[in-house]
Design an enzyme around this catalytic site. Sequence first.
Site, mmCIF file in Angstrom:
data_model
loop_
_atom_site.group_PDB
_atom_site.id
_atom_site.type_symbol
_atom_site.label_atom_id
_atom_site.label_comp_id
_atom_site.label_asym_id
_atom_site.label_seq_id
_atom_site.Cartn_x
_atom_site.Cartn_y
_atom_site.Cartn_z
ATOM 1 N N CYS A 99 48.902 49.476 37.911
ATOM 2 C CA CYS A 99 48.517 48.193 37.816
ATOM 3 C C CYS A 99 46.894 48.109 37.144
ATOM 4 O O CYS A 99 46.306 47.086 37.036
ATOM 5 C CB CYS A 99 48.393 47.284 39.031
ATOM 6 S SG CYS A 99 50.315 47.368 39.703
ATOM 7 N N HIS A 392 51.573 39.023 36.634
ATOM 8 C CA HIS A 392 50.999 40.609 36.479
ATOM 9 C C HIS A 392 51.705 41.331 35.609
ATOM 10 O O HIS A 392 52.516 42.207 36.186
ATOM 11 C CB HIS A 392 51.104 41.049 37.888
ATOM 12 C CG HIS A 392 50.449 42.353 38.223
ATOM 13 N ND1 HIS A 392 49.407 42.933 37.153
ATOM 14 C CD2 HIS A 392 50.909 43.381 38.624
ATOM 15 C CE1 HIS A 392 49.361 44.121 37.536
ATOM 16 N NE2 HIS A 392 50.045 44.635 38.538
ATOM 17 N N CYS A 422 44.071 47.104 43.024
ATOM 18 C CA CYS A 422 44.744 48.238 43.789
ATOM 19 C C CYS A 422 45.807 48.571 42.624
ATOM 20 O O CYS A 422 46.205 47.909 41.788
ATOM 21 C CB CYS A 422 45.533 47.681 45.143
ATOM 22 S SG CYS A 422 46.706 46.475 44.594
#
Length: 436
Positions: A99, A392, A422
């Site tokens: 991510c 996302h 994160c």
Amino acid sequence: MGQVLPLVTRQGDRIAIVSGLRTPFARQATAFHGIPAVDLGKMVVGELLARSEIPAEVIEQLVFGQVVQMPEAPNIAREIVLGTGMNVHTDAYSVSRACATSFQAVANVAESLMAGTIRAGIAGGADSSSVLPIGVSKKLARVLVDFNKARIMRQRLKLFSRLRLRDLMPVPPAVAEYSTGLRMGDTAEQMAKTYGITREQQDALAHRSHQRAAQAWSDGKLKEEVMTAFIPPYKQPLVEDNNIRGNSSLADYAKLRPAFDRKHGTVTAANSTPLTDGAAAVILMTESRAKELGLVPLGYLRSYAFTAIDVWQDMLLGPAWSTPLALERAGLTMSDLTLIDMHEAFAAQTLANIQLLGSERFARDVLGRAHATGEVDDSKFNVLGGSIAYGHPFAATGARMITQTLHELRRRGGGFGLVTACAAGGLGAAMVLEAE
């Protein structure tokens, strides 16, 4: 305060971010259904270059990322160069940090600028949750390899006779950590329980995220940084993110059932970020190169930090670990920040990181620091909403956050902004940005 590490070239130039752009973000299997990540990447980079009016030969490097990779295009960066009319001699390579992938892409281009090997480059990422690499079972994969080696038909038929029906079933991409078998949602549940984060708190953060994102669109704040996407069959362009719930009420969130711990959980689809398709990119160059081209930078990269922690527990605490490092390297404290943008993978994860950034005990006993990083001022935090609302697309989120934060800093007359996330595998990323 530890050692300050200025991000400058050998000539003393700062690392300028002169432009940023993204596609609208679309929920899985909606507007971008059937559009692979490489095409989304070409779309955003092509439009970014067109809007910037920077000659193609000025860009010397493109670093791009894709988390859910497609076997037919393993180096998405090079495919983007070849598919957008960029100079064929442009260096291009791909990166992946889950991510935090476009954070890594930005850091890599910045390092090339500081080393003096380039003067301008593009960093970004794209992902599609709608076009997935559907695999085959290990047994079928082995048979197919042996099939190609077999010389006669009898050998080939014998190979296939070993297969059972279950061996022919498609294998979807893994959603769990390879090393632990835990899903990210499982870790979010663990963190909610460990740090006493309630369902009500999670739903409230999710609702806040959607409200602020909807308001940002309504106020026209995202217009400059989000392109209009024209997608086959070209009947209806996508102008805005399609995940944002502008008309929802807090009571609506309470209706959803837990998604991971079905009996005792608090993490739901509504207080988590959804699977999303999209792409984002930024143009970086040395400060002197920007001046030569007559460009006014959006801002500058002041510092960055990447961290790694254990994956069995608290895997999503990356921001609590990477933020103090990034601030230390920038020579700043939390109170110096104008804006804080934290990736909202889950409301539980976000709230846990906020809690620990202000914890003296965590700083002392876990980080080995004398004092807490600092309390997060709600008036500075995710002021335009976050990933729970926008969505996302894994590799694109960092570039979205950087562009969005710099534009908002400029609207506020400048200052410092923190962007942090994160990532799977216990990874964390944080960057300090500066706008004038």
